[in-house]
Design a protein around this motif. Structure first.
Motif, PDB file in Angstrom:
ATOM      1  N   ASP A  45       0.874  -1.012   0.057  1.00  0.00           N
ATOM      2  CA  ASP A  45       0.043  -0.234   0.073  1.00  0.00           C
ATOM      3  C   ASP A  45       0.885   1.233   0.018  1.00  0.00           C
ATOM      4  OD1 ASP A  45      -1.917   2.002   0.395  1.00  0.00           O
ATOM      5  OD2 ASP A  45      -2.634   1.053   2.266  1.00  0.00           O
ATOM      6  N   ASP A  46       0.993   1.919  -1.107  1.00  0.00           N
ATOM      7  CA  ASP A  46       1.672   3.348  -1.233  1.00  0.00           C
ATOM      8  C   ASP A  46       3.031   2.870  -1.159  1.00  0.00           C
ATOM      9  OD1 ASP A  46      -0.881   4.570  -1.109  1.00  0.00           O
ATOM     10  OD2 ASP A  46      -0.245   5.971   0.537  1.00  0.00           O
TER      11      ASP A  46
ATOM     12  N   THR B 191      -4.943   6.083  -6.471  1.00  0.00           N
ATOM     13  CA  THR B 191      -5.417   5.774  -5.187  1.00  0.00           C
ATOM     14  C   THR B 191      -5.871   4.614  -4.850  1.00  0.00           C
ATOM     15  OG1 THR B 191      -7.596   6.916  -5.754  1.00  0.00           O
ATOM     16  CG2 THR B 191      -5.740   8.679  -5.174  1.00  0.00           C
ATOM     17  N   CYS B 192      -6.031   4.558  -3.353  1.00  0.00           N
ATOM     18  CA  CYS B 192      -6.157   3.316  -2.872  1.00  0.00           C
ATOM     19  C   CYS B 192      -7.467   2.537  -3.414  1.00  0.00           C
ATOM     20  CB  CYS B 192      -6.180   3.293  -1.259  1.00  0.00           C
ATOM     21  SG  CYS B 192      -4.722   3.938  -0.643  1.00  0.00           S
TER      22      CYS B 192
ATOM     23  N   ASP C 207      -6.795   2.974   6.646  1.00  0.00           N
ATOM     24  CA  ASP C 207      -5.458   2.870   7.255  1.00  0.00           C
ATOM     25  C   ASP C 207      -5.568   2.731   8.847  1.00  0.00           C
ATOM     26  OD1 ASP C 207      -5.279   5.461   8.847  1.00  0.00           O
ATOM     27  OD2 ASP C 207      -6.144   6.203   7.035  1.00  0.00           O
TER      28      ASP C 207
ATOM     29  N   ASN D  26      -1.189  -2.967   4.625  1.00  0.00           N
ATOM     30  CA  ASN D  26      -1.415  -1.503   4.943  1.00  0.00           C
ATOM     31  C   ASN D  26      -0.042  -0.923   4.649  1.00  0.00           C
ATOM     32  OD1 ASN D  26      -1.503  -2.804   7.393  1.00  0.00           O
ATOM     33  ND2 ASN D  26      -1.854  -0.687   8.330  1.00  0.00           N
TER      34      ASN D  26
ATOM     35  N   HIS E 101       1.768   2.109   4.039  1.00  0.00           N
ATOM     36  CA  HIS E 101       0.875   3.547   4.145  1.00  0.00           C
ATOM     37  C   HIS E 101       1.226   4.145   5.676  1.00  0.00           C
ATOM     38  CE1 HIS E 101      -2.609   5.836   4.269  1.00  0.00           C
ATOM     39  NE2 HIS E 101      -3.114   5.540   2.869  1.00  0.00           N
ATOM     40  N   THR E 102       0.800   5.312   5.646  1.00  0.00           N
ATOM     41  CA  THR E 102       0.933   5.990   6.803  1.00  0.00           C
ATOM     42  C   THR E 102      -0.120   5.325   7.987  1.00  0.00           C
ATOM     43  OG1 THR E 102      -0.540   7.686   6.288  1.00  0.00           O
ATOM     44  CG2 THR E 102       1.661   8.350   6.198  1.00  0.00           C
TER      45      THR E 102
ATOM     46  N   LYS F 106       4.242  12.093   2.013  1.00  0.00           N
ATOM     47  CA  LYS F 106       3.536  11.142   3.474  1.00  0.00           C
ATOM     48  C   LYS F 106       4.362  10.359   3.866  1.00  0.00           C
ATOM     49  CE  LYS F 106      -0.530  13.085   2.588  1.00  0.00           C
ATOM     50  NZ  LYS F 106      -1.255  13.991   3.729  1.00  0.00           N
ATOM     51  N   ASN F 107       4.966   9.446   2.921  1.00  0.00           N
ATOM     52  CA  ASN F 107       5.935   8.435   3.720  1.00  0.00           C
ATOM     53  C   ASN F 107       7.406   8.226   3.182  1.00  0.00           C
ATOM     54  OD1 ASN F 107       5.436   7.062   1.169  1.00  0.00           O
ATOM     55  ND2 ASN F 107       4.420   5.207   1.650  1.00  0.00           N
TER      56      ASN F 107
ATOM     57  N   LYS G 272       1.554   9.259  -5.854  1.00  0.00           N
ATOM     58  CA  LYS G 272       0.160   8.964  -5.676  1.00  0.00           C
ATOM     59  C   LYS G 272      -0.818   9.921  -5.955  1.00  0.00           C
ATOM     60  CE  LYS G 272      -3.074   7.475  -1.827  1.00  0.00           C
ATOM     61  NZ  LYS G 272      -3.033   6.976  -0.414  1.00  0.00           N
TER      62      LYS G 272
END
Ligand code: CA
Length: 485
Positions: free
Chosen positions: A39-40, A78-79, A168, A228, A231-232, A295-296, A307
């Protein structure tokens, strides 16, 4: 209606209906299937993608024993929409699922409590199709296709579920106190039984999938293992953080989160081996959308974008598939493929007649990967969110924006999308615009729309990452044998 006639009608219906369960003979050869999704994650952030600092040895081994897609795409950056396309084998715009987390529809803070937004219940999932082929099915990890009960994985073809409904959550337990978050973030076993993870969540997801393999080793199974990570929120264990003394800040935490995911995947692959199931099990590893670098601290080198935008960095993902019994090992497949292709490919591998799948946009990949069919599976691939859209045809990609003229790139020669050729090839721009319009005619009206504020955020994020990050010093792309152009 007389009795004889109604009996005849029922008999005809029974004979015409697809078999609910595969025959014992068919089950002998049906491969197990494990679909692993991160994820991400960033495009560059795996050993098999060229990274030499981050540690992903188990995923690298998976890749070296299978086919790596160098042009593997998701259906959305996006997710949730990406998962809707993956899960149905269709462009999600065809059932109105264009947007993610629209406030008021899928938000625990809204009065609606997320009750409206989710994968429409008239859409069949991969798990529904695999059930039809007689498979035992399980989903682990992030769902994000609807918080409401009617969208729950156990109502969408999965026999078992251990995960959370939302997009998340923490990698650690929220504890047993009364400050637990909304149920979309709570771990749930089956339907409605909430329990917090007993260990670092990523490790637990790998353990749960391993347990399912052992319990179902004698019959074909389908596992959807949707981590997940990474992802944050950015959360890792002290032990994993200690493995990266040379890194700092978010990048260090990100590296530790990926290391944990790789360990969990190693656990699953070891279990397959110990159970003697490795040869006839299809294992896919891919990621739901490009890395959100802001973000990450993920890195999409050598691609531009992140993303939530339609540059390659949002859409092109690490993507490998391994099936020792049938597929070549250690090769690259260089034609564009999509995560939509997994559903019909799995259905076909399980003995289903994929030519009878109606309204599916994905293609059965096997004849392409074996080299039986030389051209690629897709004449064109499309993406769209509100006004923003993109189409890839052959080596060309046109991106339509809400706030500026369309841009045209030759992504084979310019994968970082820096050399806009729209002025040079106006005829091509026109024809590709028409392709987008024709495709849009197949859509349903979006079920939910985002406000301009969120569109503006996506566009400003794209502009910030419009140039690929500098080539990382730790990066070394290793080309492999290819079985396509
Ligand atoms: Ca994601």
């Amino acid at each position: 209606m007389n009795k004889l006639l109604s009996c005849c009608i029922i008999l005809v219906m029974v004979l015409a209906a697809p078999p609910l369960f595969a025959s014992p003979d068919e089950q002998e050869n049906q491969p197990n299937i494990i679909l692993i999704l991160s994820d991400d994650a960033g495009y560059d952030d795996f050993g098999f993608q060229g990274n030499t600092v981050l540690k992903t040895p188990n995923i690298d081994t998976l890749a070296s024993n299978g086919v790596r897609f160098t042009q593997g795409y998701v259906t959305d950056p996006t997710c949730a929409p990406s998962r809707a396309g993956l899960m149905t084998g269709r462009y999600q715009q065809k059932f109105g699922y264009q947007e993610i987390n629209v406030p008021g529809y899928m938000s625990p803070n809204s009065k609606y409590l997320g009750d409206d937004m989710g994968l429409p219940t008239d859409q069949r999932t991969i798990a529904d199709y695999m059930k039809e082929r007689g498979y035992a099915t399980a989903a682990y990890g992030k769902w994000h296709l609807g918080d409401a009960d009617r969208y729950h994985p156990t109502k969408r073809g999965f026999d078992e579920f251990y995960g959370f409904r939302g997009g998340d959550r923490s990698y650690f337990s929220y504890g047993a106190n009364n400050r637990l978050p909304h149920h979309d973030k709570r771990m749930e076993r089956g339907f409605g039984k909430f329990e917090e993870p007993k260990e670092y969540l990523t490790d637990q997801l790998g353990a749960e999938a391993s347990d399912f393999i052992i319990r179902h080793k004698d019959n074909p199974f389908f596992i959807y293992l949707a981590f997940n990570a990474p992802h944050t929120p950015m959360e890792a264990t002290e032990e994993d953080l200690a493995q990266f003394p040379q890194l700092k800040g978010k990048r260090k935490t990100y590296a530790a989160m990926l290391l944990a995911m790789d360990r969990a995947i190693g656990n699953v692959l070891d279990t397959l081996k110990k159970q003697g199931l490795e040869d006839n099990t299809i294992v896919v590893f891919t990621n739901d959308n490009g890395g959100p670098t802001d973000k990450n601290a993920s890195v999409n080198w050598p691609l531009a974008g992140t993303k939530s935008n339609h540059l390659e960095g949002g859409l092109r993902v690490p993507f490998v598939i391994k099936w020792p019994a049938k597929l070549p090992r250690g090769v690259d497949y260089n034609q564009p493929v999509s995560t939509m292709d997994l559903l019909p490919s799995f259905f076909s591998a399980a003995g289903g007649d994929a030519s009878k799948l109606k309204s599916i946009d994905g293609k059965v990949l096997w004849p392409y990967l074996s080299g039986e069919v030389k051209e690629g599976p897709h004449k064109a691939l499309f993406w769209k969110k509100d006004v923003r859209a993109a189409v890839r045809q052959g080596d060309w990609k046109l991106i339509r924006f809400a706030d500026r003229p369309a841009e045209l790139y030759n992504v084979k020669e310019d994968e970082g999308e820096q050399n806009n050729l729209a002025d040079k090839y106006p005829q091509r721009v026109r024809s590709m615009f028409k392709e987008i319009f024709a495709w849009e005619l197949t859509h349903e009206r979006p079920l939910w729309m985002l406000t301009q504020k969120y569109e503006d955020y996506d566009i400003s994020r794209m502009d910030r990452y419009r140039v690929p990050s500098k080539e990382p010093q730790d990066w070394k792309w290793v080309p492999r044998v290819t079985n396509s152009k």
